[in-house]
Write an enzyme that holds these catalytic residues in place. Structure first.
Site, PDB file in Angstrom:
ATOM      1  N   ILE A  12     -15.892   9.306 -40.387  1.00 28.55           N
ATOM      2  CA  ILE A  12     -14.596   9.789 -40.884  1.00 28.55           C
ATOM      3  C   ILE A  12     -14.386  11.260 -40.499  1.00 28.55           C
ATOM      4  O   ILE A  12     -13.288  11.675 -40.129  1.00 28.55           O
ATOM      5  CB  ILE A  12     -14.491   9.572 -42.412  1.00 28.55           C
ATOM      6  N   SER A 124     -14.716   7.622 -53.432  1.00 26.55           N
ATOM      7  CA  SER A 124     -14.638   6.205 -53.055  1.00 26.55           C
ATOM      8  C   SER A 124     -13.975   5.395 -54.162  1.00 26.55           C
ATOM      9  O   SER A 124     -14.115   5.697 -55.352  1.00 26.55           O
ATOM     10  CB  SER A 124     -16.060   5.702 -52.835  1.00 26.55           C
ATOM     11  N   TYR A 149     -25.479   4.653 -55.049  1.00 23.80           N
ATOM     12  CA  TYR A 149     -24.487   5.312 -54.186  1.00 23.80           C
ATOM     13  C   TYR A 149     -23.191   5.569 -54.966  1.00 23.80           C
ATOM     14  O   TYR A 149     -22.649   6.674 -54.981  1.00 23.80           O
ATOM     15  CB  TYR A 149     -24.188   4.451 -52.948  1.00 23.80           C
ATOM     16  N   LYS A 153     -21.156   9.198 -56.312  1.00 23.17           N
ATOM     17  CA  LYS A 153     -19.734   9.571 -56.143  1.00 23.17           C
ATOM     18  C   LYS A 153     -19.120   9.927 -57.496  1.00 23.17           C
ATOM     19  O   LYS A 153     -18.394  10.909 -57.629  1.00 23.17           O
ATOM     20  CB  LYS A 153     -18.950   8.424 -55.507  1.00 23.17           C
TER      21      LYS A 153
HETATM   22  P1  NAD Z   1     -21.136   8.911 -41.964  1.00 25.29           P
HETATM   23  O1  NAD Z   1     -22.529   8.579 -42.340  1.00 25.29           O
HETATM   24  O2  NAD Z   1     -20.661   8.492 -40.627  1.00 25.29           O
HETATM   25  O3  NAD Z   1     -20.870  10.484 -42.125  1.00 25.29           O
HETATM   26  C1  NAD Z   1     -21.567  11.284 -43.052  1.00 25.29           C
HETATM   27  C2  NAD Z   1     -22.120  12.465 -42.281  1.00 25.29           C
HETATM   28  O4  NAD Z   1     -22.824  13.320 -43.180  1.00 25.29           O
HETATM   29  C3  NAD Z   1     -23.117  12.041 -41.203  1.00 25.29           C
HETATM   30  O5  NAD Z   1     -22.741  12.666 -39.994  1.00 25.29           O
HETATM   31  C4  NAD Z   1     -24.447  12.548 -41.716  1.00 25.29           C
HETATM   32  O6  NAD Z   1     -25.323  12.892 -40.651  1.00 25.29           O
HETATM   33  C5  NAD Z   1     -24.003  13.745 -42.541  1.00 25.29           C
HETATM   34  N1  NAD Z   1     -24.934  14.156 -43.583  1.00 25.29           N
HETATM   35  C6  NAD Z   1     -25.500  13.409 -44.567  1.00 25.29           C
HETATM   36  N2  NAD Z   1     -26.267  14.178 -45.351  1.00 25.29           N
HETATM   37  C7  NAD Z   1     -26.191  15.442 -44.866  1.00 25.29           C
HETATM   38  C8  NAD Z   1     -26.759  16.679 -45.249  1.00 25.29           C
HETATM   39  N3  NAD Z   1     -27.601  16.781 -46.270  1.00 25.29           N
HETATM   40  N4  NAD Z   1     -26.444  17.782 -44.508  1.00 25.29           N
HETATM   41  C9  NAD Z   1     -25.613  17.697 -43.447  1.00 25.29           C
HETATM   42  N5  NAD Z   1     -25.043  16.557 -43.043  1.00 25.29           N
HETATM   43  C10 NAD Z   1     -25.333  15.440 -43.752  1.00 25.29           C
HETATM   44  O7  NAD Z   1     -20.175   8.320 -43.086  1.00 25.29           O
HETATM   45  P2  NAD Z   1     -18.594   8.252 -43.154  1.00 25.29           P
HETATM   46  O8  NAD Z   1     -18.217   6.820 -43.159  1.00 25.29           O
HETATM   47  O9  NAD Z   1     -17.996   9.168 -42.159  1.00 25.29           O
HETATM   48  O10 NAD Z   1     -18.359   8.792 -44.624  1.00 25.29           O
HETATM   49  C11 NAD Z   1     -18.057  10.150 -44.887  1.00 25.29           C
HETATM   50  C12 NAD Z   1     -17.994  10.337 -46.390  1.00 25.29           C
HETATM   51  O11 NAD Z   1     -17.034   9.438 -46.928  1.00 25.29           O
HETATM   52  C13 NAD Z   1     -19.317  10.007 -47.096  1.00 25.29           C
HETATM   53  O12 NAD Z   1     -19.493  10.933 -48.151  1.00 25.29           O
HETATM   54  C14 NAD Z   1     -19.081   8.622 -47.633  1.00 25.29           C
HETATM   55  O13 NAD Z   1     -19.858   8.363 -48.776  1.00 25.29           O
HETATM   56  C15 NAD Z   1     -17.606   8.669 -47.978  1.00 25.29           C
HETATM   57  N6  NAD Z   1     -16.995   7.333 -48.008  1.00 25.29           N
HETATM   58  C16 NAD Z   1     -17.102   6.518 -46.926  1.00 25.29           C
HETATM   59  C17 NAD Z   1     -16.549   5.237 -46.980  1.00 25.29           C
HETATM   60  C18 NAD Z   1     -16.691   4.300 -45.809  1.00 25.29           C
HETATM   61  O14 NAD Z   1     -16.474   3.094 -45.998  1.00 25.29           O
HETATM   62  N7  NAD Z   1     -16.997   4.760 -44.604  1.00 25.29           N
HETATM   63  C19 NAD Z   1     -15.876   4.803 -48.127  1.00 25.29           C
HETATM   64  C20 NAD Z   1     -15.765   5.684 -49.211  1.00 25.29           C
HETATM   65  C21 NAD Z   1     -16.324   6.957 -49.129  1.00 25.29           C
HETATM   66  N1  UFG Z   2     -18.609  -8.790 -46.024  1.00 23.22           N
HETATM   67  C1  UFG Z   2     -18.999 -10.013 -45.527  1.00 23.22           C
HETATM   68  N2  UFG Z   2     -20.014 -10.030 -44.610  1.00 23.22           N
HETATM   69  C2  UFG Z   2     -20.633  -8.905 -44.161  1.00 23.22           C
HETATM   70  C3  UFG Z   2     -20.198  -7.654 -44.685  1.00 23.22           C
HETATM   71  C4  UFG Z   2     -19.194  -7.639 -45.624  1.00 23.22           C
HETATM   72  O1  UFG Z   2     -18.472 -11.054 -45.894  1.00 23.22           O
HETATM   73  O2  UFG Z   2     -21.552  -8.996 -43.327  1.00 23.22           O
HETATM   74  C5  UFG Z   2     -17.510  -8.761 -47.012  1.00 23.22           C
HETATM   75  C6  UFG Z   2     -17.925  -8.217 -48.361  1.00 23.22           C
HETATM   76  O3  UFG Z   2     -18.435  -9.226 -49.178  1.00 23.22           O
HETATM   77  C7  UFG Z   2     -16.600  -7.643 -48.868  1.00 23.22           C
HETATM   78  C8  UFG Z   2     -15.866  -7.211 -47.591  1.00 23.22           C
HETATM   79  O4  UFG Z   2     -16.514  -7.902 -46.533  1.00 23.22           O
HETATM   80  O5  UFG Z   2     -15.865  -8.665 -49.456  1.00 23.22           O
HETATM   81  C9  UFG Z   2     -15.959  -5.727 -47.340  1.00 23.22           C
HETATM   82  O6  UFG Z   2     -17.319  -5.338 -47.409  1.00 23.22           O
HETATM   83  P1  UFG Z   2     -17.823  -3.895 -46.944  1.00 23.22           P
HETATM   84  O7  UFG Z   2     -19.298  -3.861 -47.127  1.00 23.22           O
HETATM   85  O8  UFG Z   2     -17.290  -3.580 -45.593  1.00 23.22           O
HETATM   86  O9  UFG Z   2     -17.080  -2.932 -47.960  1.00 23.22           O
HETATM   87  P2  UFG Z   2     -17.156  -2.877 -49.555  1.00 23.22           P
HETATM   88  O10 UFG Z   2     -15.784  -3.166 -50.034  1.00 23.22           O
HETATM   89  O11 UFG Z   2     -18.252  -3.668 -50.097  1.00 23.22           O
HETATM   90  O12 UFG Z   2     -17.609  -1.375 -49.765  1.00 23.22           O
HETATM   91  C10 UFG Z   2     -16.788  -0.323 -49.354  1.00 23.22           C
HETATM   92  C11 UFG Z   2     -17.611   0.881 -48.864  1.00 23.22           C
HETATM   93  C12 UFG Z   2     -18.366   1.511 -49.989  1.00 23.22           C
HETATM   94  C13 UFG Z   2     -17.504   1.744 -51.174  1.00 23.22           C
HETATM   95  C14 UFG Z   2     -16.779   0.478 -51.580  1.00 23.22           C
HETATM   96  C15 UFG Z   2     -15.793   0.721 -52.672  1.00 23.22           C
HETATM   97  O13 UFG Z   2     -18.508   0.498 -47.846  1.00 23.22           O
HETATM   98  O14 UFG Z   2     -18.828   2.782 -49.524  1.00 23.22           O
HETATM   99  O15 UFG Z   2     -16.034   0.011 -50.452  1.00 23.22           O
HETATM  100  O16 UFG Z   2     -15.123  -0.442 -52.995  1.00 23.22           O
HETATM  101  F1  UFG Z   2     -18.255   2.162 -52.222  1.00 23.22           F
END
Ligand code: NAD
Ligand code: UFG
Length: 337
Positions: A12, A124, A149, A153
């Site tokens: 992101i 999240s 996790y 958050k």
């Molecule tokens: P990501 O893992 O691609 O990015 C997180 C980055 O943080 C990585 O580049 C990692 O190397 C860096 N990082 C972790 N710990 C660190 C530290 N101690 N010091 C410096 N860098 C550090 O994940 P993302 O999908 O880009 O997510 C970004 C943020 O959004 C995260 O906090 C994640 O929890 C939150 N988030 C993501 C999702 C999702 O589905 N991708 C959903 C909800 C919230």
């Molecule tokens: N799913 C499958 N097969 C897979 C992976 C996922 O069927 O191999 C399904 C899951 O059961 C769910 C949907 O796809 O119904 C989405 O699953 P994800 O794992 O992609 O996402 P989640 O909704 O479980 O979780 C996401 C983020 C978390 C966050 C959460 C909040 O990954 O970081 O949303 O709702 F906490």
């Protein structure tokens, strides 16, 4: 403005860097590459034709963060730096609490020491917990999480809110993301999970590219139209543009604002599979398997506050998300390696 992206080399963060640079802001990135690669930021520079100040370092290292903040004097911090794998957090809870909470405390302390008063935080939808029925609205009380996790958050939101009570000049924007998928339309940056993907879309793209044999759909007997779970999938570039609006909003604001970033439109797991196949003309092998523990049947956003407060609304369709995810995967079968 000059914005520090902690964890900015990740999925992101790298897309947000593109959106910020395109909107005319300066970008500084701090990342320890725990789950990312500096190559993502090199590609951000290539895409935008602009320079990023890139620092390798840990956001829990107080001296490192303080030195960087004194040198760069950012106007705002976006805090992406965290560990995010739900299953791994159940196996390694202390690592998750240590890293995620410590990054937040260290960033807040360093901000206080250098006079930076603006922070945008990656929260999240998971903090709504099982108690709140969709659509999730920001005024709902937070629920209980099903994994460490999610609790990090929830706790980090609390820490940021307490910091804003103590310092009336602080601006905190808590962005609650729903399910980010997709990639920059160029196919040059995208999601690059290490090992077996936990999330749906990277699993789908890895099956399509031949790296995995088949997708297991977790549960086909939910009380939903096709029996599979419903989620609010949002294109990562829409999400990135939401961050630009949040940073600009925070510049003229103090106190705490909680804002959902979702589309408000739920889709099922099978909607994703079918749309992916149709848009890309490629087959995705799948089978319906057992439910995954901790999954909620239906999660989607009430997205009206973002529109009202930030003037932001997701624009891209599910077809765009599926096309751009595949464009990234097929052009980069091994991610940034
Ligand atoms: P990501 O893992 O691609 O990015 C997180 C980055 O943080 C990585 O580049 C990692 O190397 C860096 N990082 C972790 N710990 C660190 C530290 N101690 N010091 C410096 N860098 C550090 O994940 P993302 O999908 O880009 O997510 C970004 C943020 O959004 C995260 O906090 C994640 O929890 C939150 N988030 C993501 C999702 C999702 O589905 N991708 C959903 C909800 C919230
Ligand atoms: N799913 C499958 N097969 C897979 C992976 C996922 O069927 O191999 C399904 C899951 O059961 C769910 C949907 O796809 O119904 C989405 O699953 P994800 O794992 O992609 O996402 P989640 O909704 O479980 O979780 C996401 C983020 C978390 C966050 C959460 C909040 O990954 O970081 O949303 O709702 F906490």
């Amino acid at each position: 403005m000059k914005i520090l992206l902690a964890g900015g080399a990740g999925y992101i963060g790298s897309h947000t860097a593109v959106a910020l640079l395109e909107a005319g802001h300066q970008v500084v990135v701090l990342d320890n590459y725990d789950n990312s690669s500096p190559e993502a930021i090199h590609r951000v520079e290539e895409l935008t034709g602009k320079k990023v100040s890139l620092y390798e370092g840990d956001a829990t290292d107080h001296k490192r963060v303080l030195d960087l903040m004194q040198r760069e004097q950012p106007d705002c911090v976006i805090h992406f730096a965290g560990l995010k794998a739900v299953g791994e957090s159940i196996e390694q809870p202390l690592r998750y609490y240590r890293n995620n909470i410590d990054t937040t405390l260290t960033l807040l302390e360093s901000m206080a020491e250098t006079g930076c008063k603006k922070i945008v935080f990656s929260s999240s939808a998971t903090v709504y917990g099982a108690e709140n029925a969709a659509p999730c609205h920001e005024l709902m009380p937070k629920g209980s999480c099903t994994n460490p996790y999610g609790w990090t958050k929830s706790m980090m939101e609390q820490i940021l809110q307490d910091a804003a009570v103590a310092d009336k000049d602080l601006s905190v924007v808590l962005l609650r993301y729903f399910n980010p998928i997709g990639a920059h339309e160029s196919g040059r940056i995208g999601e690059n999970p290490r090992g077996i993907p936990n999330n749906l879309m990277p699993y789908v793209t890895q099956v399509a590219v031949g790296k995995r044999e088949k997708l297991t759909v977790f549960g086909g007997d939910y009380d939903t139209p096709d029996g599979t779970c419903l989620r609010d999938y949002i294109h990562v570039m829409d999400l990135a543009e939401g961050h630009v609006k949040a940073v600009e909003f925070g510049a003229n604001h103090t106190g705490v604002d909680i804002i959902n970033l979702g589309t408000g439109q739920p889709y099922s797991v099978l909607d994703i599979v079918h749309t992916f196949q149709e848009v890309n003309g490629i087959k995705v092998n799948y089978e319906i398997g057992p439910r995954r523990s901790g999954d909620l049947p239906v999660v989607y956003a009430d997205a009206s506050k973002a529109q009202k407060v930030l003037g932001w609304q997701a624009k891209r369709t599910l077809a765009d998300m599926c096309r751009d995810s595949w464009n990234w995967q097929k052009n980069n079968p091994d991610g940034y390696e």
